[in-house]
Design a protein around this motif. Structure first.
Motif, short mmCIF file in Angstrom:
data_model
loop_
_atom_site.label_atom_id
_atom_site.label_comp_id
_atom_site.label_asym_id
_atom_site.label_seq_id
_atom_site.Cartn_x
_atom_site.Cartn_y
_atom_site.Cartn_z
N GLN A 117 0.82 -1.20 0.00
CA GLN A 117 0.00 0.00 0.00
C GLN A 117 0.86 1.26 0.00
N ALA A 175 -6.36 -6.42 -2.87
CA ALA A 175 -7.68 -6.43 -3.50
C ALA A 175 -8.05 -7.86 -3.83
N ALA A 182 -12.28 -1.64 3.95
CA ALA A 182 -12.26 -1.94 2.51
C ALA A 182 -13.56 -1.50 1.86
N LEU A 229 -5.13 2.47 -7.50
CA LEU A 229 -6.13 1.44 -7.25
C LEU A 229 -7.53 1.97 -7.53
N TRP A 253 -15.66 -6.62 -6.49
CA TRP A 253 -14.27 -6.17 -6.36
C TRP A 253 -14.10 -5.52 -5.00
N SER A 262 -5.65 3.29 -0.47
CA SER A 262 -4.50 2.65 -1.12
C SER A 262 -4.00 3.47 -2.29
N PHE A 282 -11.34 -3.88 -2.19
CA PHE A 282 -9.98 -3.34 -2.09
C PHE A 282 -9.88 -2.45 -0.87
N ILE A 310 -3.31 -9.45 -5.89
CA ILE A 310 -4.76 -9.57 -6.03
C ILE A 310 -5.16 -11.03 -5.96
N THR A 324 -10.11 0.39 -10.23
CA THR A 324 -11.48 0.07 -9.85
C THR A 324 -12.48 0.69 -10.83
N LEU A 375 -8.05 -11.12 1.63
CA LEU A 375 -8.04 -9.68 1.90
C LEU A 375 -8.18 -9.43 3.40
#
Length: 289
Positions: A70, A141, A153, A276, A266, A272, A268, A94, A280, A134
């Motif tokens: 991160q 992610a 998240a 990211l 998704w 971050s 994440f 991921i 997304t 995660l």
């Protein structure tokens, strides 16, 4: 305070799968890399690396690696404001299900990775359990079937993957001459991706069958299709992956009236960085089917 040179050593040892190769990548001796890891463990008060029988991070090491990742992503964002700042290409870890990787993922993210200089570290995990990675801090992610966000998240719906029960026409004629039935399900070999794969069970339950059934285990999305095309079993596959085989008559659905829809989400970590966030946004425009 964390010394990020120590975290860099940990990340490089895991990435290179060895101290000697990590030293070459960092321009250090093997003993210097080892010393950095020992210093990190002393400061933390617990081990961060399991050395035998093979190298892998401890739970504490995984959390440090996720934090380091991160930080790299946030440093990447500084390039736009501070062009003279030198930062390494970020590596994004991921968790992703094998069927997405085998179908739409590469086309969706290829240009983005090239334009952004993004490196991927993909962990193949079933869509029903990927969120655990995660939650444990192992990835930044994940792509999974759960719509329940975890603390810290975000969760973004991406769409739905549609699965059908495919097999060769010869296989269907042998095991399902009268169509799906309890007797046929009891004896027809299925193909299951792995111990966490519940698609086959969900399909059988949809058909009203809840008993035991014979099955092959194949932890490879491409191998899964090849086994079905070889006529040794039937299994749940996304139409997008086998459309050419279906068109050529090599595969067919043993029950054209039934299908399973699997929503994908998704997840994440918040905060971050813009990279990211941009990824997304791009994934939100992808057509999964």
């Amino acid at each position: 305070m964390i010394d990020y040179k120590l975290l860099e050593a940990l990340a490089t040892v895991i990435e290179c799968n060895g101290f000697e190769r990590a030293g070459e990548a960092l321009g250090l001796s093997q003993s210097a890399v080892s010393q950095r890891l020992k210093t990190l463990e002393v400061r933390l008060g617990q081990p961060v690396l399991i050395r035998h029988p093979h190298l892998e991070p401890t739970p504490a090491g995984r959390r440090l690696l996720n934090h380091y990742q991160q930080v790299q992503l946030l440093e990447r964002d500084l390039r736009s404001a501070l062009p003279t700042l030198e930062t390494a290409s970020p590596r994004l870890r991921i968790a992703i299900n094998a069927d997405s990787l085998a179908t739409w993922w590469a086309d969706a993210v290829g240009r983005f990775c090239r334009d952004e200089g993004l490196l991927l570290d993909l962990v193949i995990e079933d869509q029903d359990v990927g969120l655990r990675r995660l939650r444990d801090g192992e990835v930044a992610a994940c792509l999974c079937a759960s719509d329940q966000p975890i603390a810290g998240a975000r969760c973004v719906p991406l769409g739905t993957m549609v699965y059908h029960p495919y097999a060769t026409p010869a296989y269907i004629a042998r095991y399902f001459p009268q169509g799906p039935s309890e007797a046929a399900f009891r004896h027809a070999p299925a193909i299951v991706y792995g111990p966490h794969d519940q698609l086959q069970h969900r399909f059988l339950a949809q058909c009203g069958y809840h008993g035991a059934f014979p099955y092959h285990l194949c932890p490879s999305s491409e191998g899964f299709v090849r086994l079905a095309a070889a006529g040794i079993g039937y299994g749940m596959m996304p139409h997008r992956q086998v459309a050419d085989l279906v068109k050529a008559g090599q595969l067919a659905s043993l029950d054209p009236q039934r299908r399973l829809e699997v929503p994908l989400y998704w997840h994440f970590w918040r905060h971050s960085g813009a990279l990211l966030e941009r990824l997304t946004g791009m994934l939100g425009e992808v057509q999964l089917t």
